[in-house]
Motif scaffolding. Structure first.
Motif, PDB file in Angstrom:
ATOM      1  N   LEU A 380      -4.968   3.621  -1.306  1.00 49.59           N
ATOM      2  CA  LEU A 380      -4.734   2.181  -1.263  1.00 49.59           C
ATOM      3  C   LEU A 380      -3.435   1.949  -0.499  1.00 49.59           C
ATOM      4  CD1 LEU A 380      -5.144  -0.775  -2.104  1.00 49.59           C
ATOM      5  CD2 LEU A 380      -3.954  -0.224  -4.254  1.00 49.59           C
ATOM      6  N   LYS A 381      -3.531   1.193   0.579  1.00 55.37           N
ATOM      7  CA  LYS A 381      -2.353   0.917   1.409  1.00 55.37           C
ATOM      8  C   LYS A 381      -2.048  -0.573   1.349  1.00 55.37           C
ATOM      9  CE  LYS A 381      -0.454   1.360   6.077  1.00 55.37           C
ATOM     10  NZ  LYS A 381      -0.720   1.753   7.475  1.00 55.37           N
ATOM     11  N   ILE A 382      -0.844  -0.896   0.873  1.00 59.33           N
ATOM     12  CA  ILE A 382      -0.393  -2.282   0.797  1.00 59.33           C
ATOM     13  C   ILE A 382       0.871  -2.402   1.653  1.00 59.33           C
ATOM     14  CG2 ILE A 382       0.402  -4.144  -0.700  1.00 59.33           C
ATOM     15  CD1 ILE A 382      -1.124  -2.855  -2.986  1.00 59.33           C
ATOM     16  N   GLU A 383       0.810  -3.286   2.664  1.00 53.93           N
ATOM     17  CA  GLU A 383       1.952  -3.500   3.551  1.00 53.93           C
ATOM     18  C   GLU A 383       2.557  -4.868   3.272  1.00 53.93           C
ATOM     19  OE1 GLU A 383       0.951  -1.196   7.630  1.00 53.93           O
ATOM     20  OE2 GLU A 383      -0.473  -2.770   7.101  1.00 53.93           O
ATOM     21  N   ASN A 424       9.194   3.235  -6.112  1.00 54.05           N
ATOM     22  CA  ASN A 424       8.852   4.551  -5.563  1.00 54.05           C
ATOM     23  C   ASN A 424       8.478   5.535  -6.665  1.00 54.05           C
ATOM     24  OD1 ASN A 424       8.771   6.293  -3.087  1.00 54.05           O
ATOM     25  ND2 ASN A 424      10.252   7.453  -4.270  1.00 54.05           N
ATOM     26  N   LYS A 425       9.205   5.509  -7.791  1.00 53.58           N
ATOM     27  CA  LYS A 425       8.890   6.402  -8.910  1.00 53.58           C
ATOM     28  C   LYS A 425       7.497   6.120  -9.455  1.00 53.58           C
ATOM     29  CE  LYS A 425      11.225   8.952 -10.905  1.00 53.58           C
ATOM     30  NZ  LYS A 425      11.363  10.420 -10.798  1.00 53.58           N
ATOM     31  N   LEU A 426       7.146   4.851  -9.546  1.00 53.21           N
ATOM     32  CA  LEU A 426       5.807   4.492 -10.020  1.00 53.21           C
ATOM     33  C   LEU A 426       4.745   4.929  -9.008  1.00 53.21           C
ATOM     34  CD1 LEU A 426       6.574   0.950 -11.464  1.00 53.21           C
ATOM     35  CD2 LEU A 426       5.742   2.913 -12.775  1.00 53.21           C
ATOM     36  N   ALA A 427       5.032   4.791  -7.725  1.00 58.33           N
ATOM     37  CA  ALA A 427       4.072   5.211  -6.698  1.00 58.33           C
ATOM     38  C   ALA A 427       3.839   6.712  -6.741  1.00 58.33           C
ATOM     39  CB  ALA A 427       4.577   4.801  -5.306  1.00 58.33           C
ATOM     40  N   ILE A 448       3.184   0.673   1.045  1.00 52.90           N
ATOM     41  CA  ILE A 448       2.934   1.359  -0.227  1.00 52.90           C
ATOM     42  C   ILE A 448       1.609   2.117  -0.093  1.00 52.90           C
ATOM     43  CG2 ILE A 448       2.606   1.069  -2.707  1.00 52.90           C
ATOM     44  CD1 ILE A 448       3.926  -1.729  -2.367  1.00 52.90           C
ATOM     45  N   ARG A 449       1.635   3.420  -0.355  1.00 48.15           N
ATOM     46  CA  ARG A 449       0.408   4.229  -0.335  1.00 48.15           C
ATOM     47  C   ARG A 449       0.205   4.850  -1.711  1.00 48.15           C
ATOM     48  NH1 ARG A 449      -2.188   5.580   4.365  1.00 48.15           N
ATOM     49  NH2 ARG A 449      -1.202   4.915   6.319  1.00 48.15           N
ATOM     50  N   LEU A 450      -1.011   4.669  -2.249  1.00 47.89           N
ATOM     51  CA  LEU A 450      -1.353   5.201  -3.564  1.00 47.89           C
ATOM     52  C   LEU A 450      -2.695   5.924  -3.466  1.00 47.89           C
ATOM     53  CD1 LEU A 450      -0.564   2.030  -5.712  1.00 47.89           C
ATOM     54  CD2 LEU A 450       0.976   3.935  -5.247  1.00 47.89           C
TER      55      LEU A 450
END
Length: 452
Positions: A380-383, A424-427, A448-450
């Motif tokens: 999942l990529k969120i920009e 970042n820690k959550l990601a 954000i990449r998950l």
């Protein structure tokens, strides 16, 4: 169960060499027994000579020499006293060579082929026989190397096989010992320090393991102290933040009530300053609570959730945040509405909204904030793209660390270096990451990449 006796690597290797030597000696002894005494496979080296001795009287006195009294490898010729060839199992050329050798007084004609003479009545019997191991099978005698060479080759192959087998056994034994080191180092590397040391039989490896165990214990003590200090610090921060909330509520409430009374311009200015200061303190308390909540980042409830539902919540909350500065939210969603993922919904909300809040704080009023959602390679990529002042080089390299701030960039007195760190820690819980970059001519983008 007794404790295994330790042995040094040098002693272990010497035992390995001795074992190989002992195995080779045993094998050679078996080869001698099999090939030297087993007449089912080969004839003994003196077989032809022994037959001649056993049948000497018949070979001397029988009217006609019977070929069956000799070994299959023996050649004979009966000659007259003057050397004329009478009969035998050799041709005329061989008979001439045999007679010439006899007349020269030699007892051999070629390698390990010997000649014996038996005087008969008016005749001379010349017998050529081998004095070496020979196969019983005529086929093997004609198509294989001589038996002695075959035994040498066979023995060499046996020795090579023994060395290969022994080396494989030894390597497995050493690998088993080295695996203890690998296991210990991997455990320590993962900060899994609650395990029992599994010693082996090799002295040097056990010495290394003992050193690593001392390091493990020291590291465990150090980490436990560090964790205890960290826990106490978080407890103190959390307690302090909650203690501040009560008087702050009183100050803020009274300032709001005071602002509703009849005040002159200067008094209203003072009252507004009090309310603004209260809001700053409130944000500071919020950051302190975020620090304390960081302890619970790894404690999530993961369950199947409709991704579209999460994105709708993000869109709704982002609009509210953008409205505080009259920022236009541009929402682009390229994800299937029916897709479900295994996540804790609150984690995703905290990641994105932390970034959105940060972007809005450092974007000018009446600007635009763009959020783009995509799926790429099971990620999942969120920009999140804003039109703010961008990041400094320091923040680009260090911005995801705890308490990192830079007064010259996207930081202010309302920020305490926790937003990017927490996001970042959550990601990272979802094998993801944040990527910070600047855009030209202005603005910044956080990707954000998950892994989902």
């Amino acid at each position: 169960m007794g404790i295994a006796k330790e042995i040094k690597i040098s002693s272990s290797f010497i035992k390995f060499i001795i074992s190989i030597g002992f195995a080779i000696v045993i094998l050679m002894a078996l080869n001698i027994i099999i090939f030297g005494y087993n007449t089912f496979i080969v004839y003994p080296a003196n077989y032809s000579e022994r037959l001649i001795d056993e049948n000497f009287d018949r070979l001397k006195n029988d009217e006609i020499v019977d070929e069956n009294l000799l070994s299959p490898m023996s050649k004979f010729g009966v000659f007259g006293k003057e050397g004329n060839y009478l009969y035998g199992n050799i041709n005329s050329f061989e008979s001439r060579e045999l007679w010439d050798t006899y007349k020269s007084g030699k007892l051999t004609r070629s390698y390990k082929k010997y000649i014996t003479t038996i005087d008969r009545a008016d005749e001379i019997l010349l017998i050529e026989y081998p004095l070496k191991l020979e196969y019983r099978s005529e086929y093997m005698r004609n198509n294989f190397p001589n038996a002695e060479l075959s035994i040498v080759i066979f023995s060499i192959l046996e020795i090579i096989l023994i060395i290969i087998i022994a080396a494989n056994i030894y390597s497995k034994k050493m690998k088993k010992e080295l695996d203890r080191l690998i296991f210990t180092t991997e455990k320590i590397a993962m900060n899994d320090l609650d395990f029992d040391l599994n010693k082996g039989n090799i002295y040097e490896i056990n010495q290394v393991l003992n050193s690593m165990d001392q390091m493990r214990k020291a590291l465990k003590d150090s980490l436990e102290k560090q964790w205890e200090i960290e826990y106490q610090k978080r407890e103190q921060i959390s307690s302090l933040a909650h203690d501040l909330k009560t008087p702050l509520t009183v100050v803020k409430g009274n300032a709001e009530l005071l602002n509703e009374t009849d005040l002159d311009g200067e008094q209203k200015s003072f009252c507004n300053d009090i309310m603004k200061g209260s809001l700053q303190i409130e944000r500071y308390i919020h950051s302190l609570l975020e620090i304390a909540r960081d302890e619970n980042i790894k404690k999530s409830i993961v369950r199947p959730v409709n991704l579209q539902s999460i994105l709708e919540n993000i869109e709704s909350e982002s609009k509210l945040i953008c409205n505080t500065k009259n920022i236009e939210l541009i929402w682009k969603n390229n994800i299937d509405k029916d897709l479900k993922i295994m996540v804790d919904e609150s984690d995703i909300l905290r990641i994105v909204l932390n970034i959105v809040s940060n972007s809005v704080d450092f974007s000018p009023k009446n600007s635009k904030l763009t959020i783009i959602n995509n799926l790429e390679d099971n990620q999942l990529k969120i920009e999140i793209i804003d039109e703010g002042i961008g990041f400094t080089d320091y923040i680009l390299s260090k911005g995801k660390e705890q308490f990192v701030m830079d007064d010259s960039s996207r930081t202010s007195k309302n920020h305490y270096g926790m937003g990017l760190y927490i996001a970042n820690k959550l990601a990272e819980k979802y094998n993801g990451e944040l990527k910070l970059e600047n855009l030209k001519p202005k603005g910044a983008k956080v990707s954000i990449r998950l892994l989902i």
